[in-house]
Scaffold this active site. Structure first.
Site, PDB file in Angstrom:
ATOM      1  N   GLN A  76       0.814  -1.210   0.000  1.00 51.88           N
ATOM      2  CA  GLN A  76       0.000   0.000   0.000  1.00 51.88           C
ATOM      3  C   GLN A  76       0.856   1.273   0.000  1.00 51.88           C
ATOM      4  O   GLN A  76       2.053   1.236   0.290  1.00 51.88           O
ATOM      5  CB  GLN A  76      -0.899   0.025   1.235  1.00 51.88           C
ATOM      6  CG  GLN A  76      -2.026  -0.977   1.228  1.00 51.88           C
ATOM      7  CD  GLN A  76      -2.923  -0.786   2.432  1.00 51.88           C
ATOM      8  OE1 GLN A  76      -2.963  -1.621   3.310  1.00 51.88           O
ATOM      9  NE2 GLN A  76      -3.651   0.313   2.471  1.00 51.88           N
ATOM     10  N   HIS A  77       0.212   2.373  -0.314  1.00 46.88           N
ATOM     11  CA  HIS A  77       0.685   3.741  -0.054  1.00 46.88           C
ATOM     12  C   HIS A  77       1.779   4.264  -0.987  1.00 46.88           C
ATOM     13  O   HIS A  77       2.024   5.466  -1.015  1.00 46.88           O
ATOM     14  CB  HIS A  77       1.218   3.898   1.379  1.00 46.88           C
ATOM     15  CG  HIS A  77       0.262   3.541   2.455  1.00 46.88           C
ATOM     16  ND1 HIS A  77      -0.976   4.109   2.587  1.00 46.88           N
ATOM     17  CD2 HIS A  77       0.384   2.664   3.491  1.00 46.88           C
ATOM     18  CE1 HIS A  77      -1.579   3.612   3.643  1.00 46.88           C
ATOM     19  NE2 HIS A  77      -0.780   2.728   4.202  1.00 46.88           N
ATOM     20  N   ASP A 238      -2.157  -4.826  -0.158  1.00 48.93           N
ATOM     21  CA  ASP A 238      -1.780  -6.134   0.370  1.00 48.93           C
ATOM     22  C   ASP A 238      -2.627  -6.564   1.566  1.00 48.93           C
ATOM     23  O   ASP A 238      -3.001  -7.745   1.680  1.00 48.93           O
ATOM     24  CB  ASP A 238      -0.291  -6.172   0.714  1.00 48.93           C
ATOM     25  CG  ASP A 238       0.178  -5.027   1.597  1.00 48.93           C
ATOM     26  OD1 ASP A 238      -0.647  -4.186   2.022  1.00 48.93           O
ATOM     27  OD2 ASP A 238       1.390  -4.954   1.861  1.00 48.93           O
TER      28      ASP A 238
END
Length: 492
Positions: A76-77, A238
């Site tokens: 992520q991110h 994820d």
């Protein structure tokens, strides 16, 4: 036989699993590593993710013609900036902490209550919006060339299909998406950029959780040796994919110990936490995934193993041998700064060291420090009204350590389940691919595939786990008394 492919593109590697669409049987799998990163600066070239993915499909070439659907789960991110078909700069990953200054300014400008109410989370350095703010402050000369903003899973979906799309689960970790309203918010994006409407046009279209992105392009089908017309699902982050791979049900808790540590649950209502402890994410089913994340997890025990000159497996043995009446030292494991609590400049600290402290006690304190930090997350989720009374899963690489298994069971006082499936993110992506191809709800696929089965571990310390956790809190609070105050939820 019809196969579906689930992709897990993590910080450390790309993994692909192939499963039979009817039974869920694992037919084959492959792995290809990524270049390691070292926070606080943590960057990777997105093209390397694609190379790793292509390597995995090369290893699976004998099955490629049977693959009818694909989905991507990924870290992520991360911030991926594109100009046409070219990457503008290396992607800043979730564990890149260089935007901590920007995160502090963003929160101070609008207030934590506003952020929590508007996007479900209070952004810390992990969040994509802080990385975009860092980029515009430090590399503004590159900004004019940017025409697409992506997350890691978006980039791989784009490479597969040519479509600039995302899903609401991964989008909910950006800081510019409202998971309750299922929409981008220009007022959120405007906290980081001068022309939010212009930047909105550079964001991917948000797909429904049951909506296909497209089919693979003919060029990709040829490169990966796939049959024509393989469908690509929306993918997700994820943690969202792992929840699918577990078949996570309401009230269940997942504790993940890997590069990072996470605790999360599923919920049919959104969560808003102005302390910033809980990230109010969406999930990959149309519901929500309230989550608490720590930066420091298995890397802590790996580091301590190195200091003691032993392999990680031996550290686990030492830790188990250190369990006894003498409680020993306490490790507060903020080795690489910390996200929860938000202490990006913190370092790790031991309390209670004595001349008679043993290697076994040092080893045990490393495992306990990681586990105690994560278990604060269960307390906070419960305090915010999230039902946490169901099954407790332990996942991630740390779940294979006997010491982590024992101490999570001991310090929660719960029976924990360690799933047999060790590739939950990739398997969750495969669940989504199967659901998209069959036009079937993901929970029905998960039930048919009998996901979430595993080995159960009971606590061997029926009393005293509360005392151990209280000692951890006491040492943590004394060591970090000079730091910004911890959220009230972490100080019961």
């Amino acid at each position: 036989m019809t196969l579906v492919a689930g992709i897990d593109s993590s910080t450390q590697a790309t993994k692909v699993v192939l499963r039979d669409i009817d039974s869920g049987r694992l037919v084959a799998s492959a792995t290809s590593p990524h270049t390691p990163t070292n926070p606080p600066v943590s960057e990777q070239d997105p093209a390397a993710w694609w190379s790793a993915l292509a390597s995995c499909f090369g290893q699976l070439a004998e099955h490629a013609a049977q693959i009818r659907a694909i989905s991507v789960g990924a870290q992520q991110h991360g911030l991926v900036l594109m100009s046409g078909s070219e990457v503008v700069r290396p992607a800043k990953l979730w564990n890149d902490l260089t935007s901590s200054e920007q995160s502090e300014r963003l929160v101070a400008a609008a207030g934590a209550d506003w952020w929590a109410a508007t996007c479900g989370s209070v952004p810390v350095a992990s969040f994509t919006i802080t990385k975009l703010a860092w980029f515009l402050e430090h590399e503004r000369e590159l900004a004019a060339a940017v025409d697409k903003v992506m997350l890691p899973h978006d980039y791989l979906t784009w490479r597969l299909t040519g479509e600039h799309v995302t899903d609401r689960g991964d989008a909910s970790g950006t800081g510019w998406f409202d998971p309750s309203g299922n929409e981008y918010r220009s007022e959120l994006l405007g906290q980081a950029v001068d022309e939010p409407d212009t930047w909105l046009g550079r964001l991917p279209r948000v797909l429904r959780h049951d909506e296909a992105a497209a089919t693979v392009t003919p060029a990709v089908a040829a490169e990966l040796e796939l049959g024509p017309g393989a469908v690509v699902g929306p993918g997700s982050g994820d943690n969202m994919a792992a929840a699918l791979g577990l078949g996570l049900r309401p009230s269940d808790i997942a504790i993940s110990i890997g590069t990072s540590g996470t605790v999360y649950a599923t919920s049919d209502t959104p969560t808003s936490d102005s302390t910033g402890t809980i990230a109010g994410f969406a999930d990959a089913t149309g519901n929500f995934l309230p989550l608490v994340c720590t930066v420091n997890a298995a890397k802590v025990t790996d580091a301590v193993a190195g200091w003691l000159g032993v392999a990680p497996e031996r550290l686990s043995e030492l830790a188990l041998a250190g369990i006894g009446e003498d409680l020993g030292p306490v490790l507060v494991p903020y080795f690489d700064g910390e996200r929860t609590p938000n202490l990006p400049d913190a370092t790790g600290s031991w309390g209670g060291l004595q001349s008679g402290t043993t290697r076994e006690q040092l080893a045990l304190s490393a495992f306990d420090g990681v586990v105690c930090g994560l278990l604060e997350g269960i307390d906070v989720l419960g305090a915010r009204g999230v039902d946490t009374g169901g099954r407790t899963f332990l996942i991630g690489g740390g779940s294979q350590s006997p010491a982590y298994r024992r101490r999570v069971a001991d310090l929660t006082g719960r029976v924990i389940v360690v799933p047999h499936d060790k590739q939950l993110v990739a398997s969750g992506a495969a669940v989504q691919a199967a659901a998209i191809l069959a036009a079937e709800p993901v929970d029905e696929v998960a039930q048919r595939w009998a996901l979430g089965t595993g080995d159960a571990f009971e606590p061997e310390l029926p009393t005293g786990h509360g005392l151990l956790r209280a000692r951890y809190r006491d040492v943590r609070d004394r060591l970090f008394a000079a730091e910004p105050p911890l959220p009230a939820a972490l100080n019961p």
